[in-house]
Design an enzyme around this catalytic site. Sequence first.
Site, PDB file in Angstrom:
ATOM      1  N   HIS A 155       0.780  -1.154   0.046  1.00 13.20           N
ATOM      2  CA  HIS A 155      -0.110   0.099   0.062  1.00 13.20           C
ATOM      3  C   HIS A 155       0.829   1.154  -0.110  1.00 13.20           C
ATOM      4  CE1 HIS A 155      -3.096   2.767   1.301  1.00 13.20           C
ATOM      5  NE2 HIS A 155      -4.158   1.704   1.443  1.00 13.20           N
ATOM      6  N   GLU A 257      -1.027   1.359  -5.164  1.00 15.48           N
ATOM      7  CA  GLU A 257      -0.661  -0.106  -4.359  1.00 15.48           C
ATOM      8  C   GLU A 257      -0.603  -1.184  -5.412  1.00 15.48           C
ATOM      9  OE1 GLU A 257      -3.844   0.043  -1.682  1.00 15.48           O
ATOM     10  OE2 GLU A 257      -4.170   1.953  -1.661  1.00 15.48           O
TER      11      GLU A 257
HETATM   12  O1  TA6 Z   1      -6.195   1.378  -0.395  1.00 11.29           O
HETATM   13  C1  TA6 Z   1      -6.983   2.277  -0.274  1.00 11.29           C
HETATM   14  C2  TA6 Z   1      -7.908   2.286   0.850  1.00 11.29           C
HETATM   15  O2  TA6 Z   1      -8.607   0.799   1.028  1.00 11.29           O
HETATM   16  C3  TA6 Z   1      -8.752   3.404   1.125  1.00 11.29           C
HETATM   17  O3  TA6 Z   1     -10.300   2.887   0.843  1.00 11.29           O
HETATM   18  C4  TA6 Z   1      -8.557   3.813   2.307  1.00 11.29           C
HETATM   19  O4  TA6 Z   1      -9.331   3.707   3.325  1.00 11.29           O
HETATM   20  C5  TA6 Z   1      -7.182   3.518   2.429  1.00 11.29           C
HETATM   21  O5  TA6 Z   1      -6.791   2.378   1.926  1.00 11.29           O
HETATM   22  C6  TA6 Z   1      -6.566   3.675   3.715  1.00 11.29           C
HETATM   23  O6  TA6 Z   1      -7.041   2.671   4.606  1.00 11.29           O
HETATM   24  P1  TA6 Z   1      -6.702   2.743   6.321  1.00 11.29           P
HETATM   25  O7  TA6 Z   1      -7.408   1.547   7.020  1.00 11.29           O
HETATM   26  O8  TA6 Z   1      -5.118   2.643   6.355  1.00 11.29           O
HETATM   27  O9  TA6 Z   1      -7.033   3.977   6.886  1.00 11.29           O
END
Ligand code: TA6
Length: 280
Positions: A155, A257
Amino acid sequence: MRIEHTAFHGLDAVRISVDGASAVVTLHGAHVVSWIPAGPDEARSRERLFLSGKARFDGSAAIRGGVPVIFPQFGERGALPKHGFARTLPWRYSGDDENAAFELRDSEVQQPLRAAWPHAFIARLRVVLGATRLKLTLEVENLGEHAFDFSAALHSYLRVDDIDQAVLQGLQGCDYEDSANGGTLHREHDYELRFAGEIDRIYNDVVAPLCLAEGERRLFIEQQGFPDCVTWNPGAQLGARIGDLEADDYRRFVCVEAGQVLQPVVLEPGEVWEGTQILG
Ligand code: TA6
């Protein structure tokens, strides 16, 4: 590569350096929290990952920024907490003096997570640093007697100076699920993706290297083994509601990601899966 054990905001970490480049990985989550490639001048040899000034380093949560390892669940697509447990558990350093590797075994997974995902596994993150490239490989091995399925992602929070000037090139022709708009399905027609407002998309079948461009600066992003690419920026409104981000922080990163999200991996006993993201 030179490898030193160190501390990062009080967390045990490993610092990797080679040919003027460096990276830091915390054992908490096997989380890459810094990557500075080598460069002929300061403009090129500078931090390439975003890390929030409000990130928490007490081990209670995932670190906001860097490269969280998402495993064995992406987002809320299952019974586990959002994005699974790998990013909030302590990993072990399993590399040597020259090869950086981190390992998480199912014995680290405590109840109630273990009951929700009762599988025997090893997850490994291998980090290979070159002068101008960072290669991250996530490997998952099924140590049990039954098949299990999982999703995963690296990510990566890529630092930008100004979100309004940043474009992601190379997604044209890919289908995507638009998570910011109820999971609707679309095809990308544009060569350049801009980040005006909230963008949260899962692109499928991404094969070509992508390029994050901002002014004269370029960062190439390649992936292997991961079929999907998730692009995320919360935009101003959602960004202001995320507790471990400063109000304006959304302007300073784009998440690109490498993921296996839309079609989870089914791993048979003894099988190993791996996916790689290369930044450089
Ligand atoms: O990868 C994108 C995502 O799933 C978004 O929907 C957003 O929520 C982000 O990840 C961050 O998630 P987190 O749980 O780290 O706040």
